[in-house]
Design a protein around this motif. Structure first.
Motif, PDB file in Angstrom:
ATOM      1  N   ILE A  26      27.251 -32.614 -21.101  1.00 18.29           N
ATOM      2  CA  ILE A  26      26.030 -31.608 -21.025  1.00 18.29           C
ATOM      3  C   ILE A  26      24.839 -32.547 -20.122  1.00 18.29           C
ATOM      4  CG2 ILE A  26      24.037 -30.602 -22.283  1.00 18.29           C
ATOM      5  CD1 ILE A  26      26.307 -29.762 -24.352  1.00 18.29           C
TER       6      ILE A  26
ATOM      7  N   ASN B 276      26.032 -33.272 -16.356  1.00 20.31           N
ATOM      8  CA  ASN B 276      26.268 -31.945 -15.476  1.00 20.31           C
ATOM      9  C   ASN B 276      24.652 -31.382 -15.354  1.00 20.31           C
ATOM     10  OD1 ASN B 276      28.508 -32.647 -14.526  1.00 20.31           O
ATOM     11  ND2 ASN B 276      29.697 -31.505 -16.017  1.00 20.31           N
ATOM     12  N   HIS B 277      23.682 -31.846 -16.261  1.00 17.59           N
ATOM     13  CA  HIS B 277      22.471 -31.250 -16.287  1.00 17.59           C
ATOM     14  C   HIS B 277      22.500 -29.806 -16.705  1.00 17.59           C
ATOM     15  CE1 HIS B 277      20.708 -34.731 -14.456  1.00 17.59           C
ATOM     16  NE2 HIS B 277      21.569 -34.419 -13.063  1.00 17.59           N
ATOM     17  N   LEU B 278      23.278 -29.273 -17.724  1.00 21.83           N
ATOM     18  CA  LEU B 278      23.557 -28.340 -18.365  1.00 21.83           C
ATOM     19  C   LEU B 278      22.584 -27.933 -19.497  1.00 21.83           C
ATOM     20  CD1 LEU B 278      27.306 -28.292 -18.825  1.00 21.83           C
ATOM     21  CD2 LEU B 278      26.042 -26.762 -17.002  1.00 21.83           C
ATOM     22  N   PRO B 279      22.213 -26.797 -19.779  1.00 22.59           N
ATOM     23  CA  PRO B 279      21.252 -26.593 -20.684  1.00 22.59           C
ATOM     24  C   PRO B 279      21.679 -27.065 -22.100  1.00 22.59           C
ATOM     25  CG  PRO B 279      21.824 -24.508 -20.018  1.00 22.59           C
ATOM     26  CD  PRO B 279      22.750 -25.671 -19.033  1.00 22.59           C
TER      27      PRO B 279
ATOM     28  N   ASN C  15      26.930 -24.299 -25.303  1.00 23.01           N
ATOM     29  CA  ASN C  15      27.539 -25.259 -24.227  1.00 23.01           C
ATOM     30  C   ASN C  15      28.174 -26.256 -25.299  1.00 23.01           C
ATOM     31  OD1 ASN C  15      26.971 -24.063 -22.056  1.00 23.01           O
ATOM     32  ND2 ASN C  15      25.084 -24.952 -21.618  1.00 23.01           N
TER      33      ASN C  15
END
Length: 74
Positions: free
Chosen positions: A28, A31-34, A39
């Motif tokens: 997370i 990959n700069h995911l929220p 997630n």
């Protein structure tokens, strides 16, 4: 499980859950995911499934015994 005793099965399950959670958090952030529960849960579940199924079929106990065995003299 094919190559493991009852204790090995439990230990593999616990370790796959822990590794799945840690790797999901790293994925997370990398990959700069929220960072949300969806997630985190999806990634943890995918990683747990992959780690658990690979550990079912890979005879790492036998491989570890072989690698740790006495060195042959040449």
């Amino acid at each position: 499980m094919f190559y493991k005793s009852h204790f090995g099965t439990i230990l593999t399950s616990v370790l796959s859950m822990f590794m799945g959670l840690v790797m999901a958090i790293f994925i997370i952030f990398l990959n700069h995911l929220p960072f949300n529960w969806v997630n985190l849960f999806e990634l943890t579940a995918e990683i747990n499934l992959i780690v658990f199924f690979f550990s079912l079929f890979i005879p790492y106990n036998a491989w570890g015994d072989w690698f740790a065995g006495p060195a042959s003299s040449t």
